[in-house]
Design a protein around this motif. Structure first.
Motif, mmCIF file in Angstrom:
data_model
loop_
_atom_site.group_PDB
_atom_site.id
_atom_site.type_symbol
_atom_site.label_atom_id
_atom_site.label_comp_id
_atom_site.label_asym_id
_atom_site.label_seq_id
_atom_site.Cartn_x
_atom_site.Cartn_y
_atom_site.Cartn_z
ATOM 1 N N LEU A 139 -0.258 46.756 10.560
ATOM 2 C CA LEU A 139 -1.042 47.983 10.540
ATOM 3 C C LEU A 139 -2.289 47.824 9.681
ATOM 4 C CD1 LEU A 139 -1.602 50.977 11.024
ATOM 5 C CD2 LEU A 139 -0.063 51.496 9.123
ATOM 6 N N VAL A 140 -2.136 47.174 8.528
ATOM 7 C CA VAL A 140 -3.283 47.003 7.621
ATOM 8 C C VAL A 140 -4.369 46.151 8.287
ATOM 9 C CG1 VAL A 140 -4.037 46.116 5.393
ATOM 10 C CG2 VAL A 140 -1.829 47.279 5.595
ATOM 11 N N ALA A 141 -3.946 45.057 8.934
ATOM 12 C CA ALA A 141 -4.913 44.191 9.601
ATOM 13 C C ALA A 141 -5.582 44.926 10.754
ATOM 14 C CB ALA A 141 -4.225 42.925 10.106
ATOM 15 N N GLY A 142 -4.769 45.639 11.553
ATOM 16 C CA GLY A 142 -5.325 46.363 12.687
ATOM 17 C C GLY A 142 -6.269 47.468 12.249
ATOM 18 N N ALA A 143 -5.879 48.207 11.213
ATOM 19 C CA ALA A 143 -6.724 49.292 10.717
ATOM 20 C C ALA A 143 -8.047 48.747 10.180
ATOM 21 C CB ALA A 143 -5.988 50.063 9.622
ATOM 22 N N SER A 144 -7.990 47.595 9.538
ATOM 23 C CA SER A 144 -9.218 46.981 9.022
ATOM 24 C C SER A 144 -10.168 46.613 10.160
ATOM 25 C CB SER A 144 -8.884 45.726 8.204
ATOM 26 O OG SER A 144 -8.063 46.052 7.100
ATOM 27 N N LEU A 145 -9.600 46.082 11.251
ATOM 28 C CA LEU A 145 -10.424 45.745 12.406
ATOM 29 C C LEU A 145 -11.044 46.991 13.026
ATOM 30 C CD1 LEU A 145 -8.254 43.023 14.196
ATOM 31 C CD2 LEU A 145 -10.505 42.683 13.163
#
Length: 287
Positions: free
Chosen positions: A268-274
């Motif tokens: 989720l953190v990686a996706g939200a950052s993208l």
């Protein structure tokens, strides 16, 4: 990047869209068709009442043709119906990811009609934002031939939403959302009601326990979210407005963790950052 009112409206719309999933989870026994019908019908009522309180009369769209408002309402209703059908035929996460391809459809429609495409920075931002949405849900996507019809309907739902934004943009240039959208939401609700037999779901009134989350669904993601997105079209293109709406899965995941005790997965953190990076690139190209 310089912030302006329309960027703020578009970002707030995406944030309000993110509250929708939480309200739906609080109404497990109310059919998706019933939820869709009542959220749009109640939103029309909310805007009429709001206009009456502010202006002292019922909104009458004298400077916008009825055909355009009916077309907007029908497209909005079809978007909701197709997404509802997609959820029944494919995995929920498949539908959620595919319906967020709306920015791609908006680019395709704009190119087909006017030969207009965003610049490279905006295209990169769109790709990053959609990749982020996919990462958020990608680990649980269900890839199966049995899901193909549902997947197709989810993509068609995204196309209907993009077409809605294309039709809505010139309407927004000449009209007030409080005046125009009650008719759009009303038409969308009637479209859903007329098509309910095709969904196979029985429409019913909400119970007392379902009334509060249904009112929340009508107020936040619909009355506020959709109205803000429509208002943002005065300064944003359909592509820009639909990309800002990709904040929805980020906000939905955060709210699910806060209120439904669904702990966020590492991706989720990686996706939200993208998603946020992609939205920044797109927003930086807004004039």
């Amino acid at each position: 990047m310089r912030l302006n009112l329309h960027l703020i409206e578009g970002a707030l719309a995406g944030a309000f869209f993110g509250t929708s999933a939480v309200f739906v989870r609080l109404m497990p026994d109310l059919s998706a068709t019933s939820i869709s019908f009542f959220r749009l019908g109640l939103s029309a009522v909310f805007l009429v009442v709001g206009h009456a309180l502010l202006k002292g009369n019922v909104p009458l769209p004298s400077n916008v043709g009825a055909r355009r408002l009916i077309a907007m309402g029908a497209l909005l209703g079809l978007h909701v119906l197709l997404f509802t059908a997609a959820v029944k035929l494919t995995a929920v996460l498949n539908a959620a990811v595919l319906v967020n391809t709306t920015p791609i459809w908006a680019i395709a429609i704009s190119y087909a009609l006017w030969r207009q495409v965003p610049d490279r920075t905006a295209l990169l931002g769109t790709a990053l934002a959609i990749a982020g949405v996919t990462v958020i849900s990608g680990s649980q996507l269900a890839l199966s031939p049995g899901n193909l019809i549902g997947d197709f309907l989810a993509m068609l739902s995204a196309a209907m939403w993009a077409l809605y934004l294309v039709v809505a943009r010139p309407v927004r240039q000449s009209g007030n959302p409080l005046v125009l959208l009650p008719y759009v939401y009303g038409t969308a609700a009637l479209t859903i009601a007329a098509s309910s037999p095709a969904t196979g779901e029985v429409m019913r009134l909400p119970t007392s326990a379902e009334l509060a989350p249904l009112l929340g669904q009508a107020l936040l993601p619909t009355t506020l979210g959709h109205t803000l997105q429509f208002s943002s079209l005065r300064g944003l293109t359909p592509h820009q407005a639909s990309t800002l709406a990709l904040l929805e899965p980020v906000v939905a995941s955060a709210l699910a963790a806060a209120f439904l005790q669904e702990m966020p997965r590492p991706e989720l953190v990686a996706g939200a950052s993208l998603v946020i990076t992609g939205i920044y690139f797109v927003a930086s190209r807004v004039r």
